[in-house]
Design an enzyme around this catalytic site. Structure first.
Site, PDB file in Angstrom:
ATOM      1  N   LYS A  74      38.901  36.065  49.982  1.00 27.85           N
ATOM      2  CA  LYS A  74      38.329  37.335  49.498  1.00 27.85           C
ATOM      3  C   LYS A  74      37.059  37.083  48.684  1.00 27.85           C
ATOM      4  CE  LYS A  74      41.188  37.198  45.362  1.00 27.85           C
ATOM      5  NZ  LYS A  74      42.512  37.536  44.829  1.00 27.85           N
ATOM      6  N   ARG A 173      50.145  46.845  40.525  1.00 28.32           N
ATOM      7  CA  ARG A 173      48.775  46.963  40.999  1.00 28.32           C
ATOM      8  C   ARG A 173      48.875  47.580  42.387  1.00 28.32           C
ATOM      9  NH1 ARG A 173      45.188  41.536  41.595  1.00 28.32           N
ATOM     10  NH2 ARG A 173      46.757  41.220  43.203  1.00 28.32           N
ATOM     11  N   TYR A 299      14.045  33.330  25.333  1.00 30.03           N
ATOM     12  CA  TYR A 299      14.098  34.621  24.637  1.00 30.03           C
ATOM     13  C   TYR A 299      14.696  34.445  23.252  1.00 30.03           C
ATOM     14  CZ  TYR A 299      13.245  36.595  29.258  1.00 30.03           C
ATOM     15  OH  TYR A 299      12.708  36.903  30.475  1.00 30.03           O
TER      16      TYR A 299
HETATM   17  C1  LIG Z   1      43.380  36.414  45.090  1.00 29.46           C
HETATM   18  C2  LIG Z   1      44.731  36.511  45.635  1.00 29.46           C
HETATM   19  C3  LIG Z   1      45.438  35.335  45.985  1.00 29.46           C
HETATM   20  C4  LIG Z   1      44.893  33.954  45.773  1.00 29.46           C
HETATM   21  O1  LIG Z   1      44.845  33.678  44.391  1.00 29.46           O
HETATM   22  P1  LIG Z   1      44.380  32.262  43.834  1.00 29.46           P
HETATM   23  O2  LIG Z   1      44.747  32.330  42.416  1.00 29.46           O
HETATM   24  O3  LIG Z   1      42.916  32.173  44.035  1.00 29.46           O
HETATM   25  O4  LIG Z   1      45.097  31.220  44.595  1.00 29.46           O
HETATM   26  C5  LIG Z   1      46.687  35.498  46.555  1.00 29.46           C
HETATM   27  N1  LIG Z   1      47.209  36.723  46.758  1.00 29.46           N
HETATM   28  C6  LIG Z   1      46.570  37.864  46.420  1.00 29.46           C
HETATM   29  C7  LIG Z   1      47.221  39.185  46.684  1.00 29.46           C
HETATM   30  C8  LIG Z   1      45.313  37.796  45.846  1.00 29.46           C
HETATM   31  O5  LIG Z   1      44.674  38.912  45.515  1.00 29.46           O
END
Ligand SMILES: *Cc1c(COP(=O)(O)O)cnc(C)c1O
Length: 407
Positions: A74, A173, A299
């Site tokens: 993702k 969630r 800055y």
């Molecule tokens: C992001 C996510 C994962 C993977 O999480 P990591 O901590 O990066 O391994 C797994 N399942 C869901 C539903 C997620 O949103």
């Protein structure tokens, strides 16, 4: 001779001329690039190490004793580039499929030629769902009326729609709440228009609460399976679970972060797996200059030299994903040495203190994040900058050009 090596030579010539002048004039601007007409060479980039990615996948596979891995890609593959990372993961035998949250990312993976199953772990509109199912992307239903919707989609497409049921065991969630899920699942399982390939949940990653969540998931799944309901592969463990919830490996694991060579906080020390960062955030030094005593940099005059001091300017900043907090103790690797980040990280620039000797030149490659030293690994940078390691990857700009190396 390449443009680059010619430029290097010109740079070296300019540098030695400058060095000669420096002996007479203690304060002198460093050589400027010989040419500023070529775009690209002074833009930061992301190097993706395909071999390191494969080694991490093998290491995770070993840890979970060969269970299939649903690789989470993702958010643009955690900033590393969906179109780069997706096709690198896809052919690996340990990888069962790829998972994203947004419909658009699933389509991008398919457009990039990914063959394995892609799962969207988020809510999508009905028109998106049709398009996704048409492209064989797996949906993750959790809404009350998902059954009717999936049935409509299946009839439109003239085939069964493969799904992974998303259950909520306490995260609150996404997901169908576990205490309302049984009749919902029975209804879905009875519909020939869908195929339940998997059933999954997410941990809150609260160590005291995770076991309770897992128990809720197991109780529900056991009850349903005993009465003949097929739930497909059960999956729950993200990277956190890989290290801290061995009892939650179930039929498949679902890590993201660990595949890219970073550890959720507090897990590296367990020594359960040897992971290496699969990327380098790199840029070429664009300026080297000597500050006089009392001169400031950046800055708000964030840094003031207390004695004549060389500094180098690296053209990568927080807009590229390098954290602003890097001034709290991060270092940048140039050549064989680490140089401390000083002043302020601005949108497109980072400044490092070189010291009283000019050991850095314009054009030198700098690594802001990478596997080469503990100080610059994603975990090392996150710790020093005071941010989550997830931010180090996920905040990398999608615009960074990607260069794939083989190790
Ligand atoms: C992001 C996510 C994962 C993977 O999480 P990591 O901590 O990066 O391994 C797994 N399942 C869901 C539903 C997620 O949103």
């Amino acid at each position: 001779m390449s443009v680059w090596s010619r430029r290097r030579l010109l740079g070296v010539a300019a540098a030695s001329a400058a060095a000669a002048l420096t002996r007479r004039l203690p304060v002198l601007a460093a050589p400027r690039p010989a040419s500023v007409t070529d775009r690209g060479e002074y833009e930061p980039w992301l190097e993706i190490d395909a071999a390191a990615l494969r080694r991490n996948v093998a290491e995770v596979s070993r840890l979970v004793e060969g269970r299939p891995i649903l690789a989470v890609v993702k958010n643009n593959a955690y900033g590393l580039g969906l179109e780069t990372v997706g096709p690198l993961l896809d052919p690996l035998p340990a990888i069962a499929g790829l998972a994203v949250v947004k419909a658009d990312e699933a389509i991008r993976l398919k457009d990039a030629g990914v063959q394995k199953a892609v799962l969207v772990m988020g809510l999508v509109s009905e028109s998106e769902a049709v398009e996704l199912a048409r492209r064989d992307v797996r949906l993750a239903p959790f809404a009350r009326d998902a059954g009717d919707q999936l049935t409509r989609i299946s009839r439109r497409l003239g085939r069964s729609v493969p799904v992974h049921l998303y259950l909520d065991t306490g995260m609150n969630r996404l997901g169908m709440p576990y205490y309302r899920a049984a009749p919902w699942i029975r209804d879905l399982a009875a519909r020939p228009e869908l195929t339940i390939e998997g059933t999954f949940m997410s941990f809150t990653e609260d160590l005291a609460f995770d076991p309770e969540q897992l128990q809720r998931f197991r109780d529900l799944a056991d009850g349903l399976q005993r009465s003949g309901v097929k739930l497909g592969r059960l999956h729950a463990a993200s990277s956190h679970g890989l290290f801290l919830r061995r009892d939650a490996y179930l039929d498949m694991v679902r890590p993201g972060l660990a595949l890219y060579g970073a550890y959720p906080s507090g897990t590296a020390e367990l020594g359960l797996a040897q992971l290496a960062p699969v990327f380098r955030l790199k840029a070429r030094v664009v300026d080297v200059q000597q500050l006089r005593s009392g001169d400031s940099a950046s800055y708000d005059r964030a840094y003031t030299a207390s004695k004549p001091t060389w500094i180098a300017i690296i053209p990568a900043g927080h807009a590229d994903g390098y954290p602003r907090g890097a001034v709290k103790g991060c270092q940048v690797l140039i050549g064989e040495r680490l140089y401390p980040v000083i002043a302020a990280v601005s949108a497109s620039h980072t400044i490092v203190e070189v010291g009283d000797q000019q050991t850095v030149e314009v054009g030198d490659e700098a690594t802001l994040v990478g596997p080469d030293r503990p100080e610059i690994t994603p975990n090392g940078v996150a710790q020093r900058a005071g941010v989550s390691v997830y931010d180090i990857l996920m905040h990398l700009s999608a615009l960074l050009p990607k260069r794939v190396t083989q190790g």
